[in-house]
Design a protein around this motif. Sequence first.
Motif, PDB file in Angstrom:
ATOM      1  N   UNK A  98       0.862  -1.188   0.000  1.00 36.13           N
ATOM      2  CA  UNK A  98       0.000   0.000   0.000  1.00 36.13           C
ATOM      3  C   UNK A  98       0.889   1.225   0.000  1.00 36.13           C
ATOM      4  N   UNK A  99       0.639   2.129  -0.936  1.00 40.41           N
ATOM      5  CA  UNK A  99       1.442   3.353  -0.952  1.00 40.41           C
ATOM      6  C   UNK A  99       0.645   4.594  -1.348  1.00 40.41           C
ATOM      7  N   UNK A 100      -0.572   4.410  -1.886  1.00 36.59           N
ATOM      8  CA  UNK A 100      -1.317   5.575  -2.386  1.00 36.59           C
ATOM      9  C   UNK A 100      -1.847   6.408  -1.221  1.00 36.59           C
ATOM     10  N   UNK A 101      -1.724   7.737  -1.342  1.00 39.07           N
ATOM     11  CA  UNK A 101      -2.178   8.621  -0.258  1.00 39.07           C
ATOM     12  C   UNK A 101      -3.613   8.337   0.187  1.00 39.07           C
ATOM     13  N   UNK A 102      -4.501   8.007  -0.750  1.00 36.98           N
ATOM     14  CA  UNK A 102      -5.909   7.728  -0.402  1.00 36.98           C
ATOM     15  C   UNK A 102      -6.015   6.605   0.623  1.00 36.98           C
ATOM     16  N   UNK A 103      -5.048   5.685   0.621  1.00 42.62           N
ATOM     17  CA  UNK A 103      -5.089   4.551   1.549  1.00 42.62           C
ATOM     18  C   UNK A 103      -4.237   4.752   2.799  1.00 42.62           C
ATOM     19  N   UNK A 104      -3.076   5.419   2.665  1.00 45.23           N
ATOM     20  CA  UNK A 104      -2.129   5.428   3.796  1.00 45.23           C
ATOM     21  C   UNK A 104      -2.061   6.744   4.559  1.00 45.23           C
ATOM     22  N   UNK A 105      -2.617   7.834   3.995  1.00 40.42           N
ATOM     23  CA  UNK A 105      -2.453   9.135   4.652  1.00 40.42           C
ATOM     24  C   UNK A 105      -3.639   9.549   5.522  1.00 40.42           C
ATOM     25  N   UNK A 163      -5.626   8.623   8.544  1.00 39.71           N
ATOM     26  CA  UNK A 163      -5.342   7.723   9.671  1.00 39.71           C
ATOM     27  C   UNK A 163      -6.458   6.723   9.972  1.00 39.71           C
ATOM     28  N   UNK A 164      -7.678   7.222  10.150  1.00 38.75           N
ATOM     29  CA  UNK A 164      -8.778   6.327  10.555  1.00 38.75           C
ATOM     30  C   UNK A 164      -9.104   5.317   9.450  1.00 38.75           C
ATOM     31  N   UNK A 165      -8.990   5.784   8.201  1.00 37.41           N
ATOM     32  CA  UNK A 165      -9.260   4.900   7.064  1.00 37.41           C
ATOM     33  C   UNK A 165      -8.203   3.789   6.988  1.00 37.41           C
ATOM     34  N   UNK A 166      -6.951   4.178   7.201  1.00 38.29           N
ATOM     35  CA  UNK A 166      -5.862   3.198   7.194  1.00 38.29           C
ATOM     36  C   UNK A 166      -6.093   2.158   8.297  1.00 38.29           C
ATOM     37  N   UNK A 217     -11.243  -5.349  -8.505  1.00 42.18           N
ATOM     38  CA  UNK A 217     -11.208  -3.982  -8.014  1.00 42.18           C
ATOM     39  C   UNK A 217     -12.204  -3.872  -6.855  1.00 42.18           C
ATOM     40  N   UNK A 218     -11.682  -3.719  -5.641  1.00 46.08           N
ATOM     41  CA  UNK A 218     -12.530  -3.737  -4.450  1.00 46.08           C
ATOM     42  C   UNK A 218     -12.919  -2.323  -4.016  1.00 46.08           C
ATOM     43  N   UNK A 219     -12.062  -1.344  -4.330  1.00 50.34           N
ATOM     44  CA  UNK A 219     -12.303   0.021  -3.889  1.00 50.34           C
ATOM     45  C   UNK A 219     -11.556   0.332  -2.609  1.00 50.34           C
ATOM     46  N   UNK A 220     -11.812   1.519  -2.048  1.00 50.06           N
ATOM     47  CA  UNK A 220     -11.068   1.958  -0.867  1.00 50.06           C
ATOM     48  C   UNK A 220     -11.929   1.954   0.402  1.00 50.06           C
ATOM     49  N   UNK A 221     -13.107   1.355   0.312  1.00 49.62           N
ATOM     50  CA  UNK A 221     -13.991   1.256   1.476  1.00 49.62           C
ATOM     51  C   UNK A 221     -13.716  -0.074   2.198  1.00 49.62           C
ATOM     52  N   UNK A 222     -13.159  -0.016   3.424  1.00 48.36           N
ATOM     53  CA  UNK A 222     -12.824  -1.250   4.151  1.00 48.36           C
ATOM     54  C   UNK A 222     -14.001  -2.211   4.302  1.00 48.36           C
TER      55      UNK A 222
END
Length: 364
Positions: A209-216, A218-221, A318-323
């Motif tokens: 994981x490196x994309x800002x949308x995923x790692x920057x 905090x709560x989402x990560x 493709x799952x998306x960025x929603x946990x």
Amino acid sequence: MPTFTIVAGARPNFMKIAPIIHQLQKQQAKNPAIKFRLIHTGQHYDKKMSGDFFEQLNIPEPDANLGGGGGTQAEQTAAIMVAFEKELLENPTDLVLVVGDVTSTLACSIAAKKLCIDVAHVEGGIRSGDLTMPEEINRMVTDSITDHFFTTSEIANENLRKSGFSEEKIHYVGNTMIDTLLAQMPRFEKPEGELFDQLKPKEYFVMTMHRPANVDQEQKLKAMIDAILEGTQGLPIIFPVHPRTAKNLQALGISSPNLNLCEPLGYLQFNYLVKNAKGVITDSGGITEEASVMNVPCITLRDNTERAETIHLGTNELVGTDPAKLKPYLEKVMAGEWKQYQGIPKWDGKTAERIVEILVKHYS
């Protein structure tokens, strides 16, 4: 006889240029009048991100390193353009060949075209439709001034046709990254260390994981990691991690016995892990291609992809960025019910051969 300048700047570029260089060397053996220069822009400048790749992929030392690493996107683009213009003025060439969609791709294309030098773009025509990604802007701008497109799929060809490019500029050749993968597979090696010695084939996950949308955020990560830990049911997760991401994880207090953070790995070691994994969880584009060809389940934590063929014919979803959406996909992997690789046309290990044949023919 032709002179070519080949540009590499960031980690994914090296896998893509290696087979092209090997094919040019073969052509040189038959005809020494064919010349090429290899330019490393220095966009990735630490040893793990570049030096190891030259050794592992048997690429010659670059003829020049432009030292264009660091700074903001704009500073990096400007530094590479200034240095590359100087390189081209001192070493005239018939064609500049760029690969992929990194800052170097964009910067070197612009510098070349302003000097009226032809540009060939390996991986031309791929699109995610997401202008929040720097890579999408790099792709679009590079393609707008490209003379020869070397494409990976019929989807990319169609994107270029819709943009008004003529058929004679579009060369459907396949994927040089897969040339490298197939050539290097017999050399894959298990990384050293106790962590890797304990792994059992098909009983662990690899995660990047490196994309800002995923790692920057905090709560989402935290929510994403929690969902991954729950869905992988205690199986080890190997996470080669960027220092910035490691810092974010530490600050959030995220840790688990089966979440194993490690340094970035070399190409041969990383792909050994992917090949033997139960599944891959990633937000990278290139890994979806490699996992597909190795028939390893691949879950992509993005809302879009520029490599749709890995979904239609590969093992990528493709799952998306929603946990919250992750659970059914991990259940499928755990149950061994994932789709199989169908085979992607021209991803056969002969892409670089086709590229070099076209270039030599056109510029001789």
